[in-house]
Design an enzyme around this catalytic site. Structure first.
Site, PDB file in Angstrom:
ATOM      1  CB  SER A 144      -8.554  -1.303   4.947  1.00 48.98           C
ATOM      2  OG  SER A 144      -9.133  -2.481   4.493  1.00 48.98           O
ATOM      3  CD  GLU A 153      -5.265   0.641   2.890  1.00 48.11           C
ATOM      4  OE1 GLU A 153      -5.084  -0.364   3.601  1.00 48.11           O
ATOM      5  OE2 GLU A 153      -5.975   0.631   1.872  1.00 48.11           O
ATOM      6  NE  ARG A 166      -3.659  -2.332   0.249  1.00 44.83           N
ATOM      7  CZ  ARG A 166      -3.267  -3.498  -0.278  1.00 44.83           C
ATOM      8  NH1 ARG A 166      -2.138  -3.563  -0.989  1.00 44.83           N
ATOM      9  NH2 ARG A 166      -3.991  -4.570  -0.150  1.00 44.83           N
TER      10      ARG A 166
HETATM   11  C1  LIG Z   1     -15.369   0.180   0.208  1.00 48.51           C
HETATM   12  C2  LIG Z   1     -13.911   0.381  -0.141  1.00 48.51           C
HETATM   13  C3  LIG Z   1     -13.112  -0.712  -0.369  1.00 48.51           C
HETATM   14  C4  LIG Z   1     -11.750  -0.546  -0.697  1.00 48.51           C
HETATM   15  N1  LIG Z   1     -10.992  -1.649  -0.923  1.00 48.51           N
HETATM   16  C5  LIG Z   1      -9.695  -1.530  -1.254  1.00 48.51           C
HETATM   17  C6  LIG Z   1      -8.891  -2.683  -1.521  1.00 48.51           C
HETATM   18  O1  LIG Z   1      -9.353  -3.819  -1.506  1.00 48.51           O
HETATM   19  N2  LIG Z   1      -7.581  -2.490  -1.826  1.00 48.51           N
HETATM   20  C7  LIG Z   1      -7.033  -1.245  -1.896  1.00 48.51           C
HETATM   21  O2  LIG Z   1      -5.830  -1.148  -2.181  1.00 48.51           O
HETATM   22  N3  LIG Z   1      -7.770  -0.138  -1.665  1.00 48.51           N
HETATM   23  C8  LIG Z   1      -9.073  -0.239  -1.355  1.00 48.51           C
HETATM   24  N4  LIG Z   1      -9.834   0.877  -1.105  1.00 48.51           N
HETATM   25  C9  LIG Z   1      -9.207   2.204  -1.156  1.00 48.51           C
HETATM   26  C10 LIG Z   1      -9.378   2.939  -2.515  1.00 48.51           C
HETATM   27  O3  LIG Z   1     -10.394   2.358  -3.264  1.00 48.51           O
HETATM   28  C11 LIG Z   1      -8.090   2.931  -3.342  1.00 48.51           C
HETATM   29  O4  LIG Z   1      -7.026   3.480  -2.620  1.00 48.51           O
HETATM   30  C12 LIG Z   1      -8.245   3.718  -4.659  1.00 48.51           C
HETATM   31  O5  LIG Z   1      -7.111   3.525  -5.467  1.00 48.51           O
HETATM   32  C13 LIG Z   1      -8.434   5.214  -4.421  1.00 48.51           C
HETATM   33  O6  LIG Z   1      -8.739   5.793  -5.675  1.00 48.51           O
HETATM   34  P1  LIG Z   1      -9.388   7.241  -5.769  1.00 48.51           P
HETATM   35  O7  LIG Z   1      -9.425   7.608  -7.214  1.00 48.51           O
HETATM   36  O8  LIG Z   1     -10.692   7.263  -5.066  1.00 48.51           O
HETATM   37  O9  LIG Z   1      -8.303   8.092  -4.993  1.00 48.51           O
HETATM   38  P2  LIG Z   1      -8.534   9.414  -4.113  1.00 48.51           P
HETATM   39  O10 LIG Z   1      -9.169   9.035  -2.824  1.00 48.51           O
HETATM   40  O11 LIG Z   1      -9.179  10.462  -4.910  1.00 48.51           O
HETATM   41  O12 LIG Z   1      -7.021   9.818  -3.839  1.00 48.51           O
HETATM   42  C14 LIG Z   1      -6.196   9.014  -3.027  1.00 48.51           C
HETATM   43  C15 LIG Z   1      -4.820   9.684  -2.951  1.00 48.51           C
HETATM   44  O13 LIG Z   1      -4.207   9.689  -4.222  1.00 48.51           O
HETATM   45  C16 LIG Z   1      -4.002  11.014  -4.694  1.00 48.51           C
HETATM   46  N5  LIG Z   1      -4.339  10.978  -6.121  1.00 48.51           N
HETATM   47  C17 LIG Z   1      -5.517  10.526  -6.661  1.00 48.51           C
HETATM   48  N6  LIG Z   1      -5.443  10.569  -8.005  1.00 48.51           N
HETATM   49  C18 LIG Z   1      -4.221  11.073  -8.317  1.00 48.51           C
HETATM   50  C19 LIG Z   1      -3.552  11.377  -9.536  1.00 48.51           C
HETATM   51  N7  LIG Z   1      -4.130  11.175 -10.728  1.00 48.51           N
HETATM   52  N8  LIG Z   1      -2.292  11.888  -9.481  1.00 48.51           N
HETATM   53  C20 LIG Z   1      -1.686  12.105  -8.282  1.00 48.51           C
HETATM   54  N9  LIG Z   1      -2.272  11.848  -7.103  1.00 48.51           N
HETATM   55  C21 LIG Z   1      -3.527  11.331  -7.110  1.00 48.51           C
HETATM   56  C22 LIG Z   1      -4.896  11.897  -3.856  1.00 48.51           C
HETATM   57  O14 LIG Z   1      -4.370  13.202  -3.732  1.00 48.51           O
HETATM   58  C23 LIG Z   1      -4.902  11.152  -2.526  1.00 48.51           C
HETATM   59  O15 LIG Z   1      -3.756  11.455  -1.791  1.00 48.51           O
HETATM   60  C24 LIG Z   1     -11.199   0.746  -0.792  1.00 48.51           C
HETATM   61  C25 LIG Z   1     -12.025   1.867  -0.574  1.00 48.51           C
HETATM   62  C26 LIG Z   1     -13.378   1.687  -0.269  1.00 48.51           C
HETATM   63  C27 LIG Z   1     -14.249   2.893  -0.074  1.00 48.51           C
END
Ligand SMILES: Cc1cc2nc3c(=O)[nH]c(=O)nc-3n(C[C@H](O)[C@H](O)[C@H](O)COP(=O)(O)OP(=O)(O)OC[C@H]3O[C@@H](n4cnc5c(N)ncnc54)[C@H](O)[C@@H]3O)c2cc1C
Length: 343
Positions: free
Chosen positions: A236, A339, A162
């Site tokens: 998580s 995380e 992660r």
């Molecule tokens: C119900 C649920 C289940 C989940 N299960 C998992 C799982 O099984 N495994 C797992 O690894 N994660 C899991 N996650 C966490 C999440 O889905 C991942 O971390 C996902 O990759 C986040 O994507 P996002 O586009 O929503 O990122 P955001 O929440 O929008 O951003 C996350 C971080 O990345 C940065 N960021 C986003 N996009 C960019 C970009 N293009 N360039 C630079 N920085 C950027 C943001 O500034 C922030 O710091 C889960 C979340 C939920 C709600």
């Protein structure tokens, strides 16, 4: 490109936290991103994908930039792999389904992870024995200060559990524009992790397919994890902590039920959910699992997932996470690490 002022970020984060952005803009291409960055030279910047891995603890006094770069292109293929370039703003799960439809293997175990493709290398998303790292080829990112494009190979990204260079050394320095994945043309299946095999059996699957594995993962996830559309959460909240064999042995003697697995480096990874379940807000045996204080809580089925039942603030959730960290530390002398990105 339009810049909005003082807007609520509630619709933009799966924790449904009602924090405000001083300025907000979305961009579909690099020119619009540059235009937004030139606007009053606002700092700091927050890059937003699907908002499913962050906790907003206060209003954001800067410019929030929502990445909406789309597009999926098959670049080239060789005997074994197809190389697919995907815009950072594409929805992750839709991309997984796109691959399954074409019989490209590698991402099916990562079905139903919320968020966008651009964030997948940020924390090297992982589930059911597979991580971004396993299918990653390279990515293009834009340096916010130097205003230049940089290509990162797998080695450059320093992927860890992660974790990646974008959460460490290059934190808040780059906008990821697109990611190229290397996917297997001849399907292979990774079903040994978690309950995938049992679920495939329950489903009555006779012949394995990428679709069947994906459906099994979707079924398991849907039964275990709260859907953010129903109960606001960010998955998580804590990472599974890694401990030395000596520390693991000490814990196992005192707590025989402890859940852990052996890592390739000889250390043990402990199930953070179990540690949290076994700890609680007071000394008389109450567990954090299902705990609720105001609208902030710990999910009833999955203690690792913190939830917002309605109008919790980011500070409420953060404070709860702080209390959980302390109580786990007091009981097990193990330090949990968050995380979710705290903003
Ligand atoms: C119900 C649920 C289940 C989940 N299960 C998992 C799982 O099984 N495994 C797992 O690894 N994660 C899991 N996650 C966490 C999440 O889905 C991942 O971390 C996902 O990759 C986040 O994507 P996002 O586009 O929503 O990122 P955001 O929440 O929008 O951003 C996350 C971080 O990345 C940065 N960021 C986003 N996009 C960019 C970009 N293009 N360039 C630079 N920085 C950027 C943001 O500034 C922030 O710091 C889960 C979340 C939920 C709600």
């Amino acid at each position: 490109m339009q810049i909005q002022e003082n807007i609520s970020l509630r619709p933009y984060n799966t924790f449904a936290i009602d924090a405000k952005a001083r300025y907000f803009a979305s961009f579909k291409e690099i020119d619009a991103l540059e235009e937004a960055l030139n606007f009053k030279h606002q700092t700091p910047n927050l890059i937003l994908g699907g908002g499913s891995n962050l906790l907003l603890t206060k209003d954001f006094d800067g410019l929030v930039l929502k990445n909406e770069i789309t597009g999926i292109a098959e670049l080239h293929e060789d005997n074994n792999y197809v190389y697919v370039k995907v815009g950072a703003g594409e929805n992750w799960h839709q991309f997984v389904l796109y691959c399954i439809k074409r019989n490209w293997a590698g991402v099916e175990n990562l079905s139903l992870i919320p968020g966008n493709v651009g964030a997948s290398p940020m924390q090297n998303i992982g589930a059911y024995g597979v991580e971004t790292n396993d299918v990653f080829y390279n990515l293009e990112a834009f340096h916010l200060k130097e205003k230049k494009l940089v290509t990162f190979t797998r080695n450059d990204c320093a992927f860890g559990y992660r974790d990646s260079i974008f959460k460490e050394k290059y934190k808040n320095q780059f906008v990821i524009l697109n990611v190229t994945f290397q996917l297997q043309k001849k399907p292979y299946f990774n079903t040994s992790y978690g309950a995938i095999e049992q679920e495939l059996e329950r489903m009555g699957v006779k012949e394995l397919s990428l679709r069947a594995v994906s459906d099994a993962v979707i079924n398991i996830r849907s039964s275990k994890l709260p859907n953010p559309a129903e109960i606001a959460n960010a998955g998580s909240f804590f990472k599974n902590p890694e401990v030395t064999p000596g520390k693991y042995e000490e814990l196992r003697l005192s707590f025989p039920g402890i859940i852990a697995h052996l890592l390739a480096n000889g250390n043990y990874k402990l199930a953070a959910g179990w540690l949290i379940e076994q700890s609680g807000p007071d000394k008389n045996g109450t567990s954090w699992k299902g705990f609720r204080r105001g609208d902030a809580g710990c999910h009833a089925k999955q203690a690792l997932v913190l939830v917002n039942y309605g109008s919790a603030t980011g500070k409420d959730i953060y404070q709860l996470s702080e209390n959980i960290l302390q109580s786990v530390n007091e009981k097990f002398a193990v330090q949990l690490e968050r995380e979710v990105n705290i903003i």
